[in-house]
Design a protein around this motif. Structure first.
Motif, PDB file in Angstrom:
ATOM      1  N   UNK A 299      21.723   5.392   4.371  1.00  0.00           N
ATOM      2  CA  UNK A 299      21.191   6.498   3.571  1.00  0.00           C
ATOM      3  C   UNK A 299      21.357   6.175   2.090  1.00  0.00           C
ATOM      4  N   UNK A 300      20.426   6.720   1.288  1.00  0.00           N
ATOM      5  CA  UNK A 300      20.471   6.523  -0.154  1.00  0.00           C
ATOM      6  C   UNK A 300      20.462   7.883  -0.834  1.00  0.00           C
ATOM      7  N   UNK A 301      21.460   8.114  -1.674  1.00  0.00           N
ATOM      8  CA  UNK A 301      21.504   9.324  -2.472  1.00  0.00           C
ATOM      9  C   UNK A 301      20.842   9.036  -3.808  1.00  0.00           C
ATOM     10  N   UNK A 302      19.797   9.787  -4.097  1.00  0.00           N
ATOM     11  CA  UNK A 302      18.967   9.506  -5.276  1.00  0.00           C
ATOM     12  C   UNK A 302      19.570  10.183  -6.503  1.00  0.00           C
ATOM     13  N   UNK A 303      20.496   9.501  -7.141  1.00  0.00           N
ATOM     14  CA  UNK A 303      21.198  10.060  -8.289  1.00  0.00           C
ATOM     15  C   UNK A 303      20.657   9.530  -9.611  1.00  0.00           C
ATOM     16  N   UNK A 304      20.162   8.305  -9.633  1.00  0.00           N
ATOM     17  CA  UNK A 304      19.714   7.719 -10.893  1.00  0.00           C
ATOM     18  C   UNK A 304      18.300   8.179 -11.225  1.00  0.00           C
ATOM     19  N   UNK A 305      17.961   8.090 -12.502  1.00  0.00           N
ATOM     20  CA  UNK A 305      16.611   8.474 -12.931  1.00  0.00           C
ATOM     21  C   UNK A 305      15.565   7.539 -12.348  1.00  0.00           C
ATOM     22  N   UNK A 306      15.878   6.268 -12.231  1.00  0.00           N
ATOM     23  CA  UNK A 306      14.910   5.317 -11.683  1.00  0.00           C
ATOM     24  C   UNK A 306      14.578   5.655 -10.234  1.00  0.00           C
ATOM     25  N   UNK A 307      15.599   6.010  -9.444  1.00  0.00           N
ATOM     26  CA  UNK A 307      15.365   6.392  -8.048  1.00  0.00           C
ATOM     27  C   UNK A 307      14.521   7.655  -7.958  1.00  0.00           C
ATOM     28  N   UNK A 308      14.827   8.640  -8.801  1.00  0.00           N
ATOM     29  CA  UNK A 308      14.051   9.882  -8.789  1.00  0.00           C
ATOM     30  C   UNK A 308      12.621   9.642  -9.268  1.00  0.00           C
ATOM     31  N   UNK A 309      12.444   8.726 -10.197  1.00  0.00           N
ATOM     32  CA  UNK A 309      11.096   8.403 -10.670  1.00  0.00           C
ATOM     33  C   UNK A 309      10.228   7.910  -9.519  1.00  0.00           C
ATOM     34  N   UNK A 310      10.743   6.970  -8.752  1.00  0.00           N
ATOM     35  CA  UNK A 310       9.947   6.421  -7.652  1.00  0.00           C
ATOM     36  C   UNK A 310       9.772   7.436  -6.523  1.00  0.00           C
ATOM     37  N   UNK A 311      10.737   8.341  -6.343  1.00  0.00           N
ATOM     38  CA  UNK A 311      10.563   9.402  -5.341  1.00  0.00           C
ATOM     39  C   UNK A 311       9.426  10.329  -5.748  1.00  0.00           C
ATOM     40  N   UNK A 312       9.415  10.757  -7.017  1.00  0.00           N
ATOM     41  CA  UNK A 312       8.341  11.633  -7.503  1.00  0.00           C
ATOM     42  C   UNK A 312       6.998  10.920  -7.412  1.00  0.00           C
ATOM     43  N   UNK A 313       6.971   9.634  -7.748  1.00  0.00           N
ATOM     44  CA  UNK A 313       5.728   8.865  -7.664  1.00  0.00           C
ATOM     45  C   UNK A 313       5.243   8.776  -6.214  1.00  0.00           C
ATOM     46  N   UNK A 314       6.169   8.581  -5.272  1.00  0.00           N
ATOM     47  CA  UNK A 314       5.781   8.475  -3.863  1.00  0.00           C
ATOM     48  C   UNK A 314       5.228   9.798  -3.342  1.00  0.00           C
ATOM     49  N   UNK A 315       5.890  10.906  -3.657  1.00  0.00           N
ATOM     50  CA  UNK A 315       5.418  12.207  -3.173  1.00  0.00           C
ATOM     51  C   UNK A 315       4.116  12.589  -3.876  1.00  0.00           C
ATOM     52  N   UNK A 316       3.993  12.273  -5.156  1.00  0.00           N
ATOM     53  CA  UNK A 316       2.733  12.528  -5.852  1.00  0.00           C
ATOM     54  C   UNK A 316       1.578  11.745  -5.248  1.00  0.00           C
ATOM     55  N   UNK A 317       1.839  10.485  -4.887  1.00  0.00           N
ATOM     56  CA  UNK A 317       0.799   9.669  -4.238  1.00  0.00           C
ATOM     57  C   UNK A 317       0.416  10.257  -2.883  1.00  0.00           C
ATOM     58  N   UNK A 318       1.417  10.713  -2.120  1.00  0.00           N
ATOM     59  CA  UNK A 318       1.151  11.327  -0.824  1.00  0.00           C
ATOM     60  C   UNK A 318       0.288  12.582  -0.986  1.00  0.00           C
ATOM     61  N   UNK A 319       0.614  13.421  -1.971  1.00  0.00           N
ATOM     62  CA  UNK A 319      -0.182  14.632  -2.206  1.00  0.00           C
ATOM     63  C   UNK A 319      -1.612  14.272  -2.601  1.00  0.00           C
ATOM     64  N   UNK A 320      -1.759  13.235  -3.418  1.00  0.00           N
ATOM     65  CA  UNK A 320      -3.104  12.791  -3.818  1.00  0.00           C
ATOM     66  C   UNK A 320      -3.918  12.365  -2.601  1.00  0.00           C
TER      67      UNK A 320
END
Length: 345
Positions: free
Chosen positions: A165-186
């Motif tokens: 498991x990965x806990x998304x604490x850093x800004x870089x990790x959260x950036x790629x999470x937001x990008x992934x979910x945004x791509x999925x919504x698109x």
């Protein structure tokens, strides 16, 4: 070309942190902009493809934020008649799922109640709903802590069996999470718009009477669109809560809805890339202006840029640029076939 543009933009966004050198200030701006852009994409599903303006869209965003936060924090609240509900903390990933489902359910409720009316009545219903939800979050102190805010919201943890498991604490990790979910919504919106259901939505927007005459169920179509739109907004609110790790009733601020509407209209409503382009421009413009001018001057420039865009390209940036490229594209000559001698006679 239209298919290559989203892929090129996605590749640029994937590589952007490398170019920025993981600058925390700029990464924070990109993350918040990405979250609001997901909200704008969800609003575009209603405003752009069905023609229904929701000025209470921030309600679904805030519901997603509070549901996800309370799911992961746990709570104990009295609901009356001496009954108390005790909820133990669940994993934050379940909070994201529940936020999406609960926001979608609220979208269904509002759709069933308000899509029997149109125009200004629908706008009033959505604004009223957002204000009611804000007042509940402000005054139900036992559950939401009211103006004291919910704090120490855990970060999202993602994992796969056997891989850890990965806990998304850093800004870089959260950036790629937001990008992934945004791509999925698109991708979901693109698939939906290109389907038969998407044609029904556009038909209701262009000519509702004609759409009804060919058998399209207006209430059902608009309600389903509202459910999907609200669910995406709820997911964006969940990302917001777990990234900032603190939320209060200000998450329901009307200015956020206005920002989403500006992103949709300026980028090009009714287009897939419109909210993305508008979100990047108007989400990052204040960041670019902040080092060089005072806050008051920033808002003036913000308004001037919006007016200029809508004056030069009334349909938005994406349709305007597409039309400009189409005019400059060379027209291929069509060969003229000469008539045969037999025909000439």
């Amino acid at each position: 070309m239209s298919r290559l543009l989203p892929l090129a933009l996605l590749a640029a966004l994937v590589a952007l942190p490398l170019a920025l050198g993981a600058n925390p200030y700029l990464l924070n701006a990109l993350i918040v902009t990405g979250i609001v852009t997901i909200g704008a994409m969800s609003l575009n599903l209603l405003l752009g493809f069905t023609g229904q303006l929701s000025l209470g869209h921030i309600a679904f965003f805030g519901i997603g934020a509070y549901v996800s936060a309370l799911t992961s924090l746990g709570f104990e609240v009295e609901i009356g008649f001496g009954l108390r509900v005790v909820h133990e903390p669940w994993p934050a990933a379940l909070g994201l799922l529940l936020a999406t489902l609960v926001a979608g359910a609220c979208g269904y409720l509002i759709g069933r109640l308000s899509f029997r009316v149109r125009g200004a009545y629908f706008v009033i219903v959505t604004i009223s709903f957002a204000e009611v939800v804000r007042l509940v979050a402000l005054n139900w102190v036992e559950l939401t802590q009211g103006p004291l805010a919910l704090t120490n919201i855990p970060a999202l943890t993602l994992g796969l069996p056997g891989l850890g498991a990965w806990t998304l604490k850093t800004k870089l990790q959260n950036y790629y999470l937001v990008l992934a979910i945004g791509t999925l919504c698109y991708l979901v919106i693109a698939r939906l718009v290109g389907s038969r259901f998407g044609r029904a939505m556009r038909g209701l927007k262009e000519n509702e009477s004609l759409a009804l005459s060919v058998g399209i169920n207006a209430t059902r179509t608009l309600t389903v669109a509202a459910v999907i739109s609200a669910a995406m907004a709820g997911a964006a609110g969940s990302l917001y809560a777990h990234y900032l790790r603190i939320i209060d009733p200000d998450v329901f601020a009307f200015t956020t809805t206005v920002s989403m509407v500006i992103m949709v209209v300026a980028g090009g409503k009714g287009t897939l890339m419109g909210p993305v382009v508008g979100g990047l421009i108007f989400g990052l413009l204040p960041v670019a202006l902040r080092p060089v001018m005072a806050p008051e001057a920033q808002w003036i420039v913000y308004g001037v840029v919006l007016i200029l865009i809508l004056f030069v390209m009334p349909r938005g940036i994406v349709p305007g640029v597409s039309a400009l490229l189409a005019r400059r594209r060379p027209v291929r000559a069509v060969p003229v076939l000469e008539a045969s001698p037999m025909v000439q006679r």
